[in-house]
Design an enzyme around this catalytic site. Structure first.
Site, PDB file in Angstrom:
ATOM      1  N   GLU A  50       0.828  -1.206   0.000  1.00  0.00           N
ATOM      2  CA  GLU A  50       0.000   0.000   0.000  1.00  0.00           C
ATOM      3  C   GLU A  50       0.863   1.258   0.000  1.00  0.00           C
ATOM      4  O   GLU A  50       0.530   2.258  -0.649  1.00  0.00           O
ATOM      5  CB  GLU A  50      -0.940  -0.028   1.202  1.00  0.00           C
ATOM      6  CG  GLU A  50      -1.990  -1.133   1.081  1.00  0.00           C
ATOM      7  CD  GLU A  50      -2.897  -1.237   2.284  1.00  0.00           C
ATOM      8  OE1 GLU A  50      -4.130  -1.125   2.110  1.00  0.00           O
ATOM      9  OE2 GLU A  50      -2.384  -1.427   3.407  1.00  0.00           O
TER      10      GLU A  50
ATOM     11  N   GLU B  39      -4.106  -9.713   3.731  1.00  0.00           N
ATOM     12  CA  GLU B  39      -4.926  -9.455   4.913  1.00  0.00           C
ATOM     13  C   GLU B  39      -6.075 -10.437   5.088  1.00  0.00           C
ATOM     14  O   GLU B  39      -6.522 -10.702   6.207  1.00  0.00           O
ATOM     15  CB  GLU B  39      -5.472  -8.020   4.865  1.00  0.00           C
ATOM     16  CG  GLU B  39      -4.445  -6.929   5.147  1.00  0.00           C
ATOM     17  CD  GLU B  39      -3.626  -6.544   3.925  1.00  0.00           C
ATOM     18  OE1 GLU B  39      -2.829  -5.603   4.007  1.00  0.00           O
ATOM     19  OE2 GLU B  39      -3.798  -7.204   2.864  1.00  0.00           O
TER      20      GLU B  39
END
Length: 259
Positions: free
Chosen positions: A112, A132
């Site tokens: 990210e 995740e």
């Protein structure tokens, strides 16, 4: 001397025109909650420094980062997590071009962070993932939105829902990265070449191009074109454009001043 804080080093090179941010936290450069806060602080410092024209984000060792400090997140108040996607992605809001030099693992919040940068250069052995889902969670710092915009919704859904890794070659083929390098040495060489190119251009034009691209991509085509047209007209009146035209006609290198 380099400034230090948290797990990020900040130093300047090229007579202060390049700000280098280096992740440094063990073999895998795990990103802690403190790292996130320091990243935002570092970019605030860089963004206010008029001498800095280009930013490079890299990491020590063989891996960019394996991602976040998973256990540490259980110690953070859920209310504080509302700023989760704001601090570590400060690169996206910076008016300066930001280059990410990636080697090895680039997972979770590390990906990210890289997605928030403007140019990503990686190695063949680099691996990218948003894992995740394996923790019963989803990416929370822009990963779902930025990855989908870069590689397409179908591919992004697959890799986010399964957590499967993206290889260095896939990343290049899909537009996640702009260059693949054979090894870390070539990565540094290519990064230096890109930085040198950026330093040779007008800081004002670079800043404007970044803003037009980022703002235009999220709206209808006609809105983006109108934004581009107005930005083009604004740059027409700049000193740098006049200098660029004069240098072209005189067959010399331009001397841009960022105004």
């Amino acid at each position: 001397m380099p400034l230090t804080g948290g797990e990020i080093r900040l130093d300047r090179s090229h007579d202060g025109r390049v700000a280098n941010l280096t992740l440094s936290h063990g073999r895998y450069n795990v990103i802690t909650w403190e790292t996130r806060q320091v990243m935002a602080d570092r970019f605030a410092e860089i963004d206010s420094d008029r001498d800095v024209q280009v930013v490079v984000v890299r990491a020590e060792g063989e891996h960019f980062t394996s991602g976040g400090d998973i256990a540490g997140f259980m110690e953070v108040d859920p209310v504080d997590l509302t700023d989760l996607g704001h601090n570590v992605t400060a690169a996206a809001r910076s008016p300066k071009p930001v280059v990410a030099a990636i080697d090895g693992y680039c997972f979770g919040v590390g990906l990210e962070l890289a997605l928030a940068c403007d140019i990503r250069i990686a190695t063949d052995r680099s691996r990218f993932a948003l894992p995740e889902m394996k923790l019963g969670m989803i990416p929370g710092s822009g990963g779902t939105q930025r990855l989908a915009r870069l590689i397409g919704l179908s591919r992004a859904k697959y890799h986010i829902l399964t957590g499967e890794r993206i290889t260095g070659q896939q990343a290049l083929d899909w537009g996640l990265t702009s260059h693949n390098c054979a090894d870390a040495d070539e990565l540094e060489k290519r990064t230096d070449e890109v930085v040198a190119m950026l330093l040779g251009y007008s800081p004002m034009a670079l800043r404007t191009a970044k803003e037009v691209l980022d703002r235009g991509i999220d709206g209808p085509l006609y809105t983006g074109i109108e934004l581009e047209r107005k930005a083009y007209s604004m740059l027409r009146a700049s000193h740098d454009f006049a200098e660029g035209v004069a240098a072209f006609e005189e067959k010399r290198a331009p001397k841009f001043q960022g105004r």
